[in-house]
Write an enzyme that holds these catalytic residues in place. Structure first.
Site, PDB file in Angstrom:
ATOM      1  N   HIS A   1       0.842  -1.198   0.000  1.00 41.47           N
ATOM      2  CA  HIS A   1       0.000   0.000   0.000  1.00 41.47           C
ATOM      3  C   HIS A   1       0.879   1.252   0.000  1.00 41.47           C
ATOM      4  O   HIS A   1       1.946   1.275   0.609  1.00 41.47           O
ATOM      5  CB  HIS A   1      -0.914  -0.003   1.225  1.00 41.47           C
TER       6      HIS A   1
ATOM      7  N   GLU B   1      -3.919   1.565  -7.238  1.00 41.02           N
ATOM      8  CA  GLU B   1      -4.301   2.701  -6.407  1.00 41.02           C
ATOM      9  C   GLU B   1      -3.440   3.911  -6.755  1.00 41.02           C
ATOM     10  O   GLU B   1      -2.329   4.050  -6.239  1.00 41.02           O
ATOM     11  CB  GLU B   1      -4.122   2.368  -4.921  1.00 41.02           C
TER      12      GLU B   1
END
EC number: 5.3.1.1
Length: 248
Positions: free
Chosen positions: A94, A164
């Site tokens: 992430h 993302e």
């Protein structure tokens, strides 16, 4: 046809009381079964959340795991421990881990290897910063992050990719469905170069300010196979609406 996957990343949020109320609003969603659903709470809540979803079709995920095995690593949580807590999934790579904790591609690749060895399915996050996009390097940067893990997985391992764009995470900004599709297609084509046998089977999620108002349009794109949801996963009505949008 790839079954949609919706994963909720709670980040560093929650309490025993709030988690209970949140899950009560999700576990009986009618769309469960038609869509794969994962919730990823903070480490301290894994056991209580697992108990709350054990009789439902919701799966449990961890937000991270260590690049090391068990041992003298104070504060670390190994992939084996996550599996022991009945996690099926783990979020790795992430952008917040990359930016705030200096996790580079080498560390993330090691974590992916530990995860698959422990029976966890990694949700591998990749994506570019605003500076990367404005300089025309969005695809180059994102594909490089994906390339880093191919030595850590095998074609028959269970894993998914989550695109993302960093500039869209928690900002309220969202890549247009067309921009998301373009990057997802590039990611799938890159997977095809390494593992042609799974390129059309692996799921590629979109993450970055996904909410009920934009989910349906994103999910209409041919290479968008679901979402990694942040803030909206903390509101049961909003999260259920996103799940339902994946069915339509």
């Amino acid at each position: 046809m790839r079954k949609k996957l919706i994963a909720g990343n709670w980040k560093s949020n929650g309490s025993l009381e709030r988690n209970k109320a949140l899950l009560e609003g999700i576990v009986n969603a009618k769309a469960l079964g038609s869509v794969d659903v994962v919730v990823c709470p903070p480490f301290p809540y894994l056991q209580s959340v697992e108990s709350a979803v054990s009789d439902s079709m919701i799966e449990l995920g961890s937000q991270n795991c260590s690049a090391t095995e068990d041992g003298a690593y104070t504060g670390e949580v190994s992939a084996k421990m996550c599996a022991d807590m009945k996690c099926s999934w783990v979020i790795l790579g992430h952008s917040e881990r990359r930016a705030l904790y200096a996790e580079n591609d080498e560390v993330i690749a090691c974590k992916v290897k530990r995860a698959v060895e422990s029976g966890l399915a990694p949700i591998l996050c990749v994506g570019e910063t605003l500076a990367d996009r404005e300089s025309g390097r969005a695809e180059e940067v994102t594909l490089k992050q994906l390339d880093a893990v191919f030595m850590s997985v095998q074609p028959d391992d269970s894993w998914v990719v989550a695109y993302e764009p960093v500039w869209a995470i928690g900002t309220g900004k969202t890549a247009s469905p067309e921009d998301a599709q373009s990057m997802h297609k590039a990611l799938r084509n890159n997977i095809r170069k390494h593992f042609p046998q799974i390129a059309d089977k692996i799921r590629i999620l979109y993450g970055g300010s996904v909410k009920s108002s934009n989910a349906k349009e994103l999910f209409s794109m041919p290479d968008v196979d679901g979402a990694l949801v942040g803030g909206a996963s903390l509101v049961s009505e909003e999260f259920v609406s996103i799940i339902e949008a994946a069915v339509e």
